[in-house]
Each structure stands twice: as C-alpha cells, then as structure tokens.
Motif scaffolding. Sequence first.
Motif, PDB file in Angstrom:
ATOM      1  N   ILE A  35      52.967  91.105  76.952  1.00  0.00           N
ATOM      2  CA  ILE A  35      52.743  92.341  76.204  1.00  0.00           C
ATOM      3  C   ILE A  35      52.468  91.983  74.748  1.00  0.00           C
ATOM      4  CG2 ILE A  35      53.697  94.580  75.552  1.00  0.00           C
ATOM      5  CD1 ILE A  35      55.604  94.375  77.909  1.00  0.00           C
ATOM      6  N   THR A  41      50.831  90.539  84.934  1.00  0.00           N
ATOM      7  CA  THR A  41      50.232  91.689  84.245  1.00  0.00           C
ATOM      8  C   THR A  41      50.176  91.454  82.749  1.00  0.00           C
ATOM      9  OG1 THR A  41      50.398  94.098  83.939  1.00  0.00           O
ATOM     10  CG2 THR A  41      52.449  92.889  84.086  1.00  0.00           C
ATOM     11  N   LEU A  79      49.547  93.642  79.071  1.00  0.00           N
ATOM     12  CA  LEU A  79      49.529  94.976  78.469  1.00  0.00           C
ATOM     13  C   LEU A  79      49.174  94.867  76.997  1.00  0.00           C
ATOM     14  CD1 LEU A  79      50.049  98.014  78.847  1.00  0.00           C
ATOM     15  CD2 LEU A  79      52.443  97.582  78.256  1.00  0.00           C
ATOM     16  N   THR A  86      40.308  94.867  77.354  1.00  0.00           N
ATOM     17  CA  THR A  86      41.152  95.263  78.485  1.00  0.00           C
ATOM     18  C   THR A  86      40.340  95.410  79.761  1.00  0.00           C
ATOM     19  OG1 THR A  86      42.706  96.423  77.028  1.00  0.00           O
ATOM     20  CG2 THR A  86      42.687  97.073  79.350  1.00  0.00           C
ATOM     21  N   ASN A 113      46.052  96.305  81.479  1.00  0.00           N
ATOM     22  CA  ASN A 113      45.969  97.694  81.040  1.00  0.00           C
ATOM     23  C   ASN A 113      46.250  97.778  79.546  1.00  0.00           C
ATOM     24  OD1 ASN A 113      45.692  99.467  83.590  1.00  0.00           O
ATOM     25  ND2 ASN A 113      47.354  98.064  84.150  1.00  0.00           N
ATOM     26  N   ALA A 114      45.941  98.934  78.985  1.00  0.00           N
ATOM     27  CA  ALA A 114      46.259  99.187  77.578  1.00  0.00           C
ATOM     28  C   ALA A 114      46.846 100.581  77.442  1.00  0.00           C
ATOM     29  CB  ALA A 114      45.015  99.058  76.703  1.00  0.00           C
ATOM     30  N   ALA A 148      55.178 101.682  79.027  1.00  0.00           N
ATOM     31  CA  ALA A 148      54.983 100.234  79.126  1.00  0.00           C
ATOM     32  C   ALA A 148      55.797  99.652  80.276  1.00  0.00           C
ATOM     33  CB  ALA A 148      55.376  99.570  77.810  1.00  0.00           C
ATOM     34  N   LEU A 180      54.041 100.334  83.505  1.00  0.00           N
ATOM     35  CA  LEU A 180      52.789  99.615  83.712  1.00  0.00           C
ATOM     36  C   LEU A 180      52.988  98.140  84.030  1.00  0.00           C
ATOM     37  CD1 LEU A 180      50.564 101.275  80.977  1.00  0.00           C
ATOM     38  CD2 LEU A 180      50.349 101.506  83.469  1.00  0.00           C
ATOM     39  N   ILE A 181      54.132  97.577  83.706  1.00  0.00           N
ATOM     40  CA  ILE A 181      54.390  96.181  84.078  1.00  0.00           C
ATOM     41  C   ILE A 181      55.252  96.096  85.335  1.00  0.00           C
ATOM     42  CG2 ILE A 181      54.148  95.351  81.711  1.00  0.00           C
ATOM     43  CD1 ILE A 181      57.238  95.095  81.636  1.00  0.00           C
ATOM     44  N   THR A 221      44.828  99.046  87.167  1.00  0.00           N
ATOM     45  CA  THR A 221      44.329  97.999  86.279  1.00  0.00           C
ATOM     46  C   THR A 221      43.047  98.469  85.602  1.00  0.00           C
ATOM     47  OG1 THR A 221      43.906  95.615  86.088  1.00  0.00           O
ATOM     48  CG2 THR A 221      42.878  96.762  87.947  1.00  0.00           C
TER      49      THR A 221
END
Length: 227
Positions: A64, A112, A114, A142, A156-157, A200, A203-204, A212
């Motif tokens: 991240i 992953t 981010l 991204t 991802n962002a 966050a 998403l992880i 994605t």
Amino acid sequence: MKTIVIIGGSYGIGKAIVKETIANHHIINISRTEPALKHSNLTHITCDVLNDVLPEIETMDALIYCPGSINLKPINSLTETDFETDFKINVLGAVKVIKQYLKVLKKSEKGTILLFSSVATTLGMPYHASVAASKGAVEGLTKSLAAELAPNIRVNAIAPTITETPLASKILRTDAIKDTINNKHPLKKYLAADDVAKLADFLISEKSLAITGQIHKIDAGLVSITS
C-alpha cells in the motif's frame, strides 16, 4: 496472517490503515517517521522512499503506497518544479516501490497493490492542476499494472474526497470552512481517515478477490450525485 507493507503509515490515512489492519496482519511500515502506535504485529523501518535505498523485505502479501500531496495554487502560481515535486511524490515514488518489491509480491498466492488517487481527477476543481495531473497518472498506472500483473496480483486505487488528516489541515483550518466543505457533499460530511482505511482493508482482503483495475471513489456522494 498476511504481511502488509505500508509506505507512509505514520500519519493520516496510512496511520488509519495501520490501525485498521494491525490486529489480524503483520504490518511493515516504511516511512521517515516512526509511528506512535506500538504493537507486536508492527515493524517499522525508517526510510525516505523518494531518496533512500529501499530496504530488503523477504515476504509480503499486500503493498500500500500512501504518500501524497495537496498543492493547491492558481496555475499562474504553479511552477514546473511544483509539478515535478507532486509527480515524484505521487507517481515516481509508487513506481520505485512497486519495482523494488514486485518479485517478492509475486510469491504471494493472492498479492495486491493499493494506490491512492483523488476525486480531483474526475471533478474539474480550481487550483488542483498539479495534484490532479499527478493523480491522473496514478489512475493510469493502476489500470495498466492491473492488466499486466493479472491474474497473480490485483491492483486498485482509492480516490477519496477531502479527508481530515495532517496533510489537509491547512484547508480544514476553521469550523466555518469545515461546515462549508461538509455542505458541498450530498451526505453532508467529508471523510475521516478511518472511512478510507475501512475501504483499504476491504480491497486487500479476500472479500475483494474479483476486483482489480478499479478506481474506487469514496466521496460522500460528491462526484455522482447532487444534493
């Protein structure tokens, strides 16, 4: 227990992500300043990622990159150096970190990455030329990396609206300004760092294995709806 490497986890959104994830994961924080939080799951490495040699890390499941900038000026007041500085912080720093740790991240079964953008890439906002240009590049990075690194690594962002952090303190400097900014959002609130940290964490996690290449706006309705 996953190993999560957070770049810039001592302040603001990065600090909130550390707090949100630390109970269930091993966190490696890389930043210039050691976080005040102490926990058996937290390892801190002091490093200026833009200028120093990055430390070797043997294992990680998520990366991240939190550093960002809020450099709000009229275009006539922005210099080429302003643009270069914002690009270095937001984009080149992320590229440096990803290139350094990609081989390690590929060893994870469900790796992953981010990154962080801004609602300023979607909305035309005055005085945001430099930061919007940099964050626009983050969004392109991204999507490109998500395509390149699939299926082994998801990328991802998050694109938040203004968030109450030390970085935004010059903007959110009075109660009157805070009220005005709140009222611009359909939900009548801007963000706390915890709001972003929760997204966050999702998403992880394995709850988002089908996601994605996405730019996830968290904006209290600012971009999509009117109040």
